[in-house]
Scaffold this motif. Structure first.
Motif, PDB file in Angstrom:
ATOM      1  N   HIS A 137       0.854  -1.186   0.000  1.00 27.90           N
ATOM      2  CA  HIS A 137       0.000   0.000   0.000  1.00 27.90           C
ATOM      3  C   HIS A 137       0.886   1.231   0.000  1.00 27.90           C
ATOM      4  O   HIS A 137       1.890   1.286   0.714  1.00 27.90           O
ATOM      5  N   CYS A 138       0.540   2.235  -0.808  1.00 28.13           N
ATOM      6  CA  CYS A 138       1.276   3.500  -0.808  1.00 28.13           C
ATOM      7  C   CYS A 138       0.308   4.616  -1.163  1.00 28.13           C
ATOM      8  O   CYS A 138      -0.255   4.610  -2.269  1.00 28.13           O
ATOM      9  N   ARG A 139       0.110   5.557  -0.235  1.00 28.08           N
ATOM     10  CA  ARG A 139      -0.813   6.655  -0.500  1.00 28.08           C
ATOM     11  C   ARG A 139      -0.200   7.969  -0.041  1.00 28.08           C
ATOM     12  O   ARG A 139       0.149   8.135   1.135  1.00 28.08           O
ATOM     13  N   GLU A 140      -0.073   8.891  -0.981  1.00 24.41           N
ATOM     14  CA  GLU A 140       0.542  10.186  -0.713  1.00 24.41           C
ATOM     15  C   GLU A 140      -0.432  11.139  -0.017  1.00 24.41           C
ATOM     16  O   GLU A 140      -1.657  11.016  -0.144  1.00 24.41           O
ATOM     17  N   LYS A 141       0.114  12.124   0.665  1.00 25.09           N
ATOM     18  CA  LYS A 141      -0.687  13.217   1.208  1.00 25.09           C
ATOM     19  C   LYS A 141      -1.411  13.909   0.062  1.00 25.09           C
ATOM     20  O   LYS A 141      -0.822  14.216  -0.974  1.00 25.09           O
ATOM     21  N   GLY A 142      -2.715  14.109   0.245  1.00 25.09           N
ATOM     22  CA  GLY A 142      -3.501  14.757  -0.801  1.00 25.09           C
ATOM     23  C   GLY A 142      -3.712  13.920  -2.038  1.00 25.09           C
ATOM     24  O   GLY A 142      -4.165  14.423  -3.065  1.00 25.09           O
ATOM     25  N   CYS A 149       6.041   9.651  -0.012  1.00 18.71           N
ATOM     26  CA  CYS A 149       5.576   8.305   0.330  1.00 18.71           C
ATOM     27  C   CYS A 149       6.133   7.273  -0.652  1.00 18.71           C
ATOM     28  O   CYS A 149       6.736   6.276  -0.246  1.00 18.71           O
ATOM     29  N   ILE A 150       5.967   7.505  -1.940  1.00 18.79           N
ATOM     30  CA  ILE A 150       6.479   6.553  -2.922  1.00 18.79           C
ATOM     31  C   ILE A 150       8.002   6.564  -2.940  1.00 18.79           C
ATOM     32  O   ILE A 150       8.635   5.511  -3.127  1.00 18.79           O
ATOM     33  N   GLU A 151       8.613   7.722  -2.698  1.00 14.48           N
ATOM     34  CA  GLU A 151      10.072   7.773  -2.664  1.00 14.48           C
ATOM     35  C   GLU A 151      10.601   6.947  -1.502  1.00 14.48           C
ATOM     36  O   GLU A 151      11.576   6.194  -1.646  1.00 14.48           O
ATOM     37  N   ASP A 152       9.972   7.083  -0.331  1.00 11.42           N
ATOM     38  CA  ASP A 152      10.391   6.292   0.827  1.00 11.42           C
ATOM     39  C   ASP A 152      10.165   4.808   0.580  1.00 11.42           C
ATOM     40  O   ASP A 152      11.006   3.965   0.935  1.00 11.42           O
ATOM     41  N   LEU A 153       9.019   4.474  -0.019  1.00 16.64           N
ATOM     42  CA  LEU A 153       8.715   3.069  -0.280  1.00 16.64           C
ATOM     43  C   LEU A 153       9.741   2.451  -1.216  1.00 16.64           C
ATOM     44  O   LEU A 153      10.283   1.370  -0.934  1.00 16.64           O
ATOM     45  N   LEU A 154      10.029   3.113  -2.314  1.00 15.52           N
ATOM     46  CA  LEU A 154      10.982   2.558  -3.274  1.00 15.52           C
ATOM     47  C   LEU A 154      12.377   2.448  -2.674  1.00 15.52           C
ATOM     48  O   LEU A 154      13.095   1.469  -2.937  1.00 15.52           O
ATOM     49  N   ALA A 155      12.762   3.414  -1.862  1.00 18.50           N
ATOM     50  CA  ALA A 155      14.082   3.349  -1.211  1.00 18.50           C
ATOM     51  C   ALA A 155      14.163   2.150  -0.276  1.00 18.50           C
ATOM     52  O   ALA A 155      15.184   1.439  -0.229  1.00 18.50           O
TER      53      ALA A 155
END
Length: 280
Positions: A137-142, A149-155
């Motif tokens: 699951h990955c959901r950004e603010k707004g 969020c996606i940058e942290d997830l991919l890292a």
């Protein structure tokens, strides 16, 4: 009748344990089978939800379960909860660890976001130990298409894979993907599949259709996320697995393919990722 044309449709993400299905869960599953859906995957979002998903899977031969702690669950980072999830994940009809990941839409506090990242890393290690894929699951603010969020997830995924003795060819899926084409391609390079849900059918979702048109079919999964995200023409009503053909049809339209081809390829993708019938 839609599903009967090919009998290979799958719904790789439906929350069959949701209260919205309490009154008619067996009928919902029966309608899915009548629509030609061969496999359904129901993911947990907490320890109790995961237990319910395992029970539902045990009662229905076409249903499989995933277990995990969602990033917004209140029981985050409890050692006991993680032990419970690990025990459930080892069960035969549990084919993945999930729904896990990051959520910066509901959670804005940096300290809580850090706890989410630690929870995700713990569950990724668990999945690797058990040789099972993950549902992310990955959901950004707004609901932005790009952001931290996606940058942290991919890292985190890159770091996780770098520590594995050998990288799995298909380590998991980014569920109900709503990010950018660049992020999707980065995830695919890491071996992940991209989950496609009902919003691809919405008139306002031209950008999402352009994204799916640009991605290879052999990296896509179809998901309803029911009872949420009902596709057209059911938008605003309770979603259910039987509606998954509408998603397959829209993918076929944007990629200029036959619906039967989309159903067959996405079903094959799911079978390769989740090993249907091998772990059951």
């Amino acid at each position: 009748r839609r599903g009967r044309r090919c009998h290979v449709l799958t719904d790789t993400h439906c929350h069959l344990d949701a209260q919205a299905f309490d009154a008619d869960r067996s009928a919902v599953i029966a309608r899915a089978l009548q629509a030609g859906i061969g496999r359904l995957l129901t993911p947990g979002i907490s320890v109790e939800s995961s237990k319910d998903c395992v029970r539902i899977a045990s009662e229905h031969s076409a249903v499989y379960a995933a277990v995990g702690i969602h990033p917004t669950d209140d029981g985050m980072l409890s050692a006991e909860s993680l032990q419970d999830i690990h025990a459930l994940a080892a069960l035969p009809k549990v084919v993945a660890v999930g729904e896990i990941g990051l959520d910066y839409y509901w959670v804005h506090d940096p300290e809580q976001q850090a706890r989410q990242r630690n929870l995700l890393k713990a569950q990724l290690r668990m999945a690797a130990d058990l040789h099972k894929p993950v549902i992310l699951h990955c959901r950004e603010k707004g609901d932005s298409a790009a952001g931290p969020c996606i940058e942290d997830l991919l890292a985190i995924l890159e770091e996780w894979q770098a520590k594995l003795p050998s990288s799995p060819s298909r380590p998991g899926v980014l569920h109900s993907f709503s990010g950018s084409l660049e992020a999707a391609r980065r995830a695919i390079e890491l071996g992940f599949l991209i989950g496609v849900t009902g919003p691809i059918t919405y008139k306002s979702a031209a950008a999402r259709r352009e994204l799916i048109a640009a991605l290879p079919l052999d990296r896509l999964l179809i998901e309803t996320d029911s009872p949420y995200l009902a596709p057209e023409p059911y938008r605003g009503r309770r979603n259910e697995p039987a509606y998954v053909a509408h998603i397959a049809d829209k993918i076929a339209a944007v990629q200029s393919r036959a619906p039967e081809e989309v159903a067959t390829v996405t079903a094959d993708n799911a079978a390769q990722l989740f090993s249907w019938g091998i772990t059951a």
